[in-house]
Motif scaffolding. Structure first.
Motif, PDB file in Angstrom:
ATOM      1  N   LYS A 129      48.381  37.894 -76.956  1.00 51.71           N
ATOM      2  CA  LYS A 129      49.608  38.632 -77.261  1.00 51.71           C
ATOM      3  C   LYS A 129      50.111  39.407 -76.049  1.00 51.71           C
ATOM      4  CE  LYS A 129      51.381  42.238 -80.377  1.00 51.71           C
ATOM      5  NZ  LYS A 129      51.035  43.137 -81.514  1.00 51.71           N
ATOM      6  N   PHE A 130      49.201  40.069 -75.329  1.00 45.21           N
ATOM      7  CA  PHE A 130      49.619  40.932 -74.224  1.00 45.21           C
ATOM      8  C   PHE A 130      49.456  40.284 -72.844  1.00 45.21           C
ATOM      9  CE2 PHE A 130      48.984  43.946 -77.660  1.00 45.21           C
ATOM     10  CZ  PHE A 130      50.042  44.838 -77.484  1.00 45.21           C
ATOM     11  N   LEU A 131      48.616  39.264 -72.741  1.00 51.04           N
ATOM     12  CA  LEU A 131      48.359  38.659 -71.428  1.00 51.04           C
ATOM     13  C   LEU A 131      48.745  37.192 -71.368  1.00 51.04           C
ATOM     14  CD1 LEU A 131      44.820  40.187 -70.701  1.00 51.04           C
ATOM     15  CD2 LEU A 131      47.050  41.076 -70.032  1.00 51.04           C
ATOM     16  N   GLY A 132      49.278  36.657 -72.470  1.00 56.59           N
ATOM     17  CA  GLY A 132      49.616  35.235 -72.515  1.00 56.59           C
ATOM     18  C   GLY A 132      50.580  34.798 -71.429  1.00 56.59           C
ATOM     19  N   HIS A 133      51.457  35.690 -70.994  1.00 59.02           N
ATOM     20  CA  HIS A 133      52.424  35.332 -69.953  1.00 59.02           C
ATOM     21  C   HIS A 133      51.757  35.126 -68.595  1.00 59.02           C
ATOM     22  CE1 HIS A 133      51.869  39.663 -69.691  1.00 59.02           C
ATOM     23  NE2 HIS A 133      52.451  39.680 -68.510  1.00 59.02           N
ATOM     24  N   TRP A 134      50.477  35.492 -68.461  1.00 62.02           N
ATOM     25  CA  TRP A 134      49.729  35.288 -67.217  1.00 62.02           C
ATOM     26  C   TRP A 134      48.763  34.110 -67.316  1.00 62.02           C
ATOM     27  CZ3 TRP A 134      48.003  41.002 -65.893  1.00 62.02           C
ATOM     28  CH2 TRP A 134      49.096  41.704 -65.368  1.00 62.02           C
ATOM     29  N   PHE A 135      48.675  33.464 -68.463  1.00 61.76           N
ATOM     30  CA  PHE A 135      47.622  32.477 -68.688  1.00 61.76           C
ATOM     31  C   PHE A 135      47.668  31.296 -67.709  1.00 61.76           C
ATOM     32  CE2 PHE A 135      45.907  33.129 -73.282  1.00 61.76           C
ATOM     33  CZ  PHE A 135      45.402  34.364 -72.884  1.00 61.76           C
ATOM     34  N   LYS A 136      48.850  30.942 -67.189  1.00 68.30           N
ATOM     35  CA  LYS A 136      48.941  29.801 -66.276  1.00 68.30           C
ATOM     36  C   LYS A 136      48.762  30.202 -64.814  1.00 68.30           C
ATOM     37  CE  LYS A 136      51.847  26.952 -69.280  1.00 68.30           C
ATOM     38  NZ  LYS A 136      53.123  26.197 -69.422  1.00 68.30           N
ATOM     39  N   ARG A 137      48.540  31.475 -64.581  1.00 70.18           N
ATOM     40  CA  ARG A 137      48.376  31.964 -63.201  1.00 70.18           C
ATOM     41  C   ARG A 137      46.915  31.910 -62.761  1.00 70.18           C
ATOM     42  NH1 ARG A 137      51.430  37.511 -62.154  1.00 70.18           N
ATOM     43  NH2 ARG A 137      50.478  37.060 -60.125  1.00 70.18           N
ATOM     44  N   LYS A 138      46.701  31.625 -61.489  1.00 69.12           N
ATOM     45  CA  LYS A 138      45.347  31.604 -60.946  1.00 69.12           C
ATOM     46  C   LYS A 138      44.758  33.016 -60.970  1.00 69.12           C
ATOM     47  CE  LYS A 138      46.216  27.689 -57.879  1.00 69.12           C
ATOM     48  NZ  LYS A 138      46.250  27.225 -56.472  1.00 69.12           N
ATOM     49  N   LEU A 139      43.466  33.081 -61.199  1.00 70.03           N
ATOM     50  CA  LEU A 139      42.804  34.390 -61.307  1.00 70.03           C
ATOM     51  C   LEU A 139      43.036  35.244 -60.064  1.00 70.03           C
ATOM     52  CD1 LEU A 139      39.344  33.413 -62.860  1.00 70.03           C
ATOM     53  CD2 LEU A 139      41.264  34.513 -64.004  1.00 70.03           C
ATOM     54  N   SER A 140      42.906  34.638 -58.894  1.00 67.89           N
ATOM     55  CA  SER A 140      43.006  35.398 -57.639  1.00 67.89           C
ATOM     56  C   SER A 140      44.422  35.867 -57.349  1.00 67.89           C
ATOM     57  CB  SER A 140      42.493  34.546 -56.473  1.00 67.89           C
ATOM     58  OG  SER A 140      43.249  33.347 -56.383  1.00 67.89           O
ATOM     59  N   ASN A 141      45.412  35.302 -58.056  1.00 70.18           N
ATOM     60  CA  ASN A 141      46.806  35.674 -57.794  1.00 70.18           C
ATOM     61  C   ASN A 141      47.268  36.901 -58.571  1.00 70.18           C
ATOM     62  OD1 ASN A 141      47.049  33.595 -56.029  1.00 70.18           O
ATOM     63  ND2 ASN A 141      48.190  32.236 -57.393  1.00 70.18           N
ATOM     64  N   ILE A 142      46.483  37.335 -59.534  1.00 73.07           N
ATOM     65  CA  ILE A 142      46.840  38.526 -60.317  1.00 73.07           C
ATOM     66  C   ILE A 142      46.286  39.748 -59.599  1.00 73.07           C
ATOM     67  CG2 ILE A 142      46.568  39.697 -62.542  1.00 73.07           C
ATOM     68  CD1 ILE A 142      46.284  36.903 -63.817  1.00 73.07           C
ATOM     69  N   LYS A 143      47.166  40.633 -59.192  1.00 70.08           N
ATOM     70  CA  LYS A 143      46.784  41.744 -58.320  1.00 70.08           C
ATOM     71  C   LYS A 143      46.695  43.072 -59.080  1.00 70.08           C
ATOM     72  CE  LYS A 143      46.810  38.923 -54.857  1.00 70.08           C
ATOM     73  NZ  LYS A 143      45.533  38.453 -54.273  1.00 70.08           N
ATOM     74  N   ASN A 144      46.039  44.010 -58.435  1.00 70.80           N
ATOM     75  CA  ASN A 144      45.807  45.336 -59.020  1.00 70.80           C
ATOM     76  C   ASN A 144      47.110  46.013 -59.412  1.00 70.80           C
ATOM     77  OD1 ASN A 144      45.678  48.498 -58.293  1.00 70.80           O
ATOM     78  ND2 ASN A 144      43.717  47.865 -59.156  1.00 70.80           N
ATOM     79  N   GLN A 145      48.130  45.910 -58.572  1.00 73.31           N
ATOM     80  CA  GLN A 145      49.389  46.585 -58.849  1.00 73.31           C
ATOM     81  C   GLN A 145      50.063  46.008 -60.099  1.00 73.31           C
ATOM     82  OE1 GLN A 145      50.244  49.305 -57.266  1.00 73.31           O
ATOM     83  NE2 GLN A 145      51.990  49.566 -58.635  1.00 73.31           N
ATOM     84  N   GLU A 146      49.895  44.712 -60.329  1.00 72.60           N
ATOM     85  CA  GLU A 146      50.469  44.089 -61.520  1.00 72.60           C
ATOM     86  C   GLU A 146      49.762  44.563 -62.786  1.00 72.60           C
ATOM     87  OE1 GLU A 146      51.899  39.747 -60.824  1.00 72.60           O
ATOM     88  OE2 GLU A 146      50.046  40.007 -59.685  1.00 72.60           O
ATOM     89  N   VAL A 147      48.439  44.676 -62.710  1.00 77.64           N
ATOM     90  CA  VAL A 147      47.672  45.167 -63.862  1.00 77.64           C
ATOM     91  C   VAL A 147      48.038  46.616 -64.145  1.00 77.64           C
ATOM     92  CG1 VAL A 147      45.365  45.624 -64.780  1.00 77.64           C
ATOM     93  CG2 VAL A 147      45.777  43.567 -63.418  1.00 77.64           C
ATOM     94  N   ARG A 148      48.208  47.386 -63.075  1.00 76.02           N
ATOM     95  CA  ARG A 148      48.598  48.788 -63.227  1.00 76.02           C
ATOM     96  C   ARG A 148      49.970  48.905 -63.914  1.00 76.02           C
ATOM     97  NH1 ARG A 148      46.421  52.960 -60.577  1.00 76.02           N
ATOM     98  NH2 ARG A 148      45.473  51.550 -59.053  1.00 76.02           N
ATOM     99  N   LYS A 149      50.897  48.038 -63.506  1.00 76.73           N
ATOM    100  CA  LYS A 149      52.245  48.054 -64.087  1.00 76.73           C
ATOM    101  C   LYS A 149      52.202  47.632 -65.554  1.00 76.73           C
ATOM    102  CE  LYS A 149      56.970  46.672 -62.944  1.00 76.73           C
ATOM    103  NZ  LYS A 149      57.821  45.928 -61.983  1.00 76.73           N
ATOM    104  N   LEU A 150      51.376  46.623 -65.864  1.00 81.48           N
ATOM    105  CA  LEU A 150      51.236  46.190 -67.250  1.00 81.48           C
ATOM    106  C   LEU A 150      50.659  47.310 -68.115  1.00 81.48           C
ATOM    107  CD1 LEU A 150      51.274  43.820 -69.347  1.00 81.48           C
ATOM    108  CD2 LEU A 150      48.868  43.469 -68.729  1.00 81.48           C
ATOM    109  N   HIS A 151      49.690  48.029 -67.574  1.00 80.80           N
ATOM    110  CA  HIS A 151      49.085  49.163 -68.279  1.00 80.80           C
ATOM    111  C   HIS A 151      50.145  50.213 -68.605  1.00 80.80           C
ATOM    112  CE1 HIS A 151      46.068  52.714 -68.267  1.00 80.80           C
ATOM    113  NE2 HIS A 151      45.954  52.086 -69.414  1.00 80.80           N
ATOM    114  N   GLU A 152      50.997  50.491 -67.628  1.00 80.87           N
ATOM    115  CA  GLU A 152      52.052  51.491 -67.821  1.00 80.87           C
ATOM    116  C   GLU A 152      53.098  51.016 -68.838  1.00 80.87           C
ATOM    117  OE1 GLU A 152      53.485  51.999 -63.870  1.00 80.87           O
ATOM    118  OE2 GLU A 152      51.749  53.192 -63.206  1.00 80.87           O
ATOM    119  N   MET A 153      53.466  49.734 -68.765  1.00 80.82           N
ATOM    120  CA  MET A 153      54.468  49.194 -69.694  1.00 80.82           C
ATOM    121  C   MET A 153      53.931  49.160 -71.127  1.00 80.82           C
ATOM    122  SD  MET A 153      56.118  46.024 -67.505  1.00 80.82           S
ATOM    123  CE  MET A 153      56.949  45.440 -68.967  1.00 80.82           C
TER     124      MET A 153
END
Length: 382
Positions: A129-153
């Motif tokens: 539900k919350f991370l499905g939009h990242w499911f096709k992305r490579k693990l190494s391509n998801i960065k700390n700043q993106e996770v931080r932004k998702l946490h805030e949103m």
């Protein structure tokens, strides 16, 4: 340290955790199969071979997720590949380069969440539900700043509790990905959770009468009895939903829950109010609260009758879990000690456990009865 032993489940379970670094063990039955134990207690099967002049360590899997028999079979397969000139690590390196968050989620559910977590259904529902939009992305391509932004949103749209739970799930999945060799960094590290305040809602004295009157008007008999037992035992809602007749000892007036949220069994004293309800119920199933429509055979969805009860009683902001807190609150109102309350609700803490071990069921049952009696006083008031 490198020691040769016969790999068995009991032998590997008994291996000591080194204070630092790691210890290595070799199997007496399957030549080449090894296991290392880290200072964190992680036990990993592997094969170490020279392949094309390079010293390669091929990870097979972690014990006990991977059994000894399966590890031996995997070791045979790895050695067969090496004999054919295939380097198994080449395939793993390629997999690492292509591995997506969706791949990790599927493996996380199969290898860890479903076998080891009671809350796996929440993972299965909430992560897509919350991370499905990242499911096709490579693990190494998801960065700390993106996770931080998702946490805030998530905090802005769904509140602090949901935001923190999603952050925990990202961190947990990546930690497993690191253990399994798919990634070297966790993008959720260093992100602080939002401060949470503990919920303290319970049925207030002025709400008791309306609540019980509305409860008696509820047309769903199973739901009506369920909420009463929930209140009179203070047990967790999932445990009460899955309550079985063979768990109840009417002679001792005890309900033995085989496994609680803490992973341990719990004996719940049954007070007179609870015994009366149970004695008047029909035993048409192995379940105390049966259902002909649920997959597991017992009552599974109390939300609709709960909503009806609150609407009739004109009570707001009261959750089903607050019933459990209500019993503890009235125990405190009637003078019970914190240790008695903790024991009756099955709370677990290192210090309190020492006190709980000296307690008997009689004072706990008495405390619970006093609390319910106090509620009934408010119920009788005009």
């Amino acid at each position: 340290m490198n020691k040769t032993i016969n790999f068995t489940k009991s032998a590997l379970m008994a291996l000591k955790t080194p204070e630092k670094g790691f210890d290595t063990y070799s199997d007496t039955k399957e030549k080449g199969l090894k296991l290392y134990v880290t200072s964190k207690g992680v036990k990993t099967f592997f094969i170490r071979k020279m392949i094309e002049g390079k010293d390669e360590r091929i990870i097979i899997g972690q014990f006990p997720d991977l059994s000894v028999d399966n590890a031996r079979r995997e070791a045979l397969d790895v050695k067969a590949q090496i004999a054919k000139g295939i380097n198994p690590n080449d395939k793993l390196r390629k997999k690492r380069a292509e591995y997506t968050l969706g791949d990790l989620f599927e493996e996380y559910m199969v290898r860890y969440s479903k076998p080891h977590k009671k809350s796996w259904k929440y993972d299965e529902r909430e992560i897509p539900k919350f991370l499905g939009h990242w499911f096709k992305r490579k693990l190494s391509n998801i960065k700390n700043q993106e996770v931080r932004k998702l946490h805030e949103m998530t905090f802005a749209n769904n509140g602090r509790y949901q935001a923190n739970r999603i952050l925990e799930r990202i961190k947990a999945m990546y930690n497993k990905g690191m253990e399994w060799g798919y990634i070297s960094e966790n993008p959720a590290n260093g992100i602080k959770k939002y401060k949470e305040t503990k919920r303290d809602r319970f049925l207030k004295p002025q709400e008791i009468k309306a609540f019980f009157e509305s409860l008696e008007e509820e047309p769903n008999q199973v739901a009506r009895d369920y909420f009463k037992i929930l209140l009179f035992t203070g047990a967790r809602k999932t445990n009460v939903l899955a309550m079985r007749w063979d768990e109840i000892d009417f002679d001792r007036r005890i309900w033995r829950i085989p496994e609680t949220k803490n992973g341990e069994p719990l004996e719940v004293p049954l007070i007179d109010y609870a015994i009366d309800i149970l004695n008047n119920m029909s035993r048409v199933s192995e379940w105390v609260f049966p259902s002909e429509t649920s997959e597991n055979g017992h009552f599974a969805d109390p939300k609709r009758p709960w909503k009806r009860i609150l609407q009739r009683a004109e009570i707001t902001d009261l959750r089903i879990h607050d019933i459990r807190r209500t019993l503890g609150s009235y125990q405190a109102i009637t003078g019970s000690s914190l240790s008695i309350i903790g024991r009756s609700l099955g709370h677990k803490s290192v210090e309190a456990t020492k006190i709980y071990a000296r307690l008997h069921d009689d004072p706990i049952r008495s405390s619970m009865e006093n609390a319910i009696d106090k509620m009934m006083e408010y119920n009788q008031k005009k």
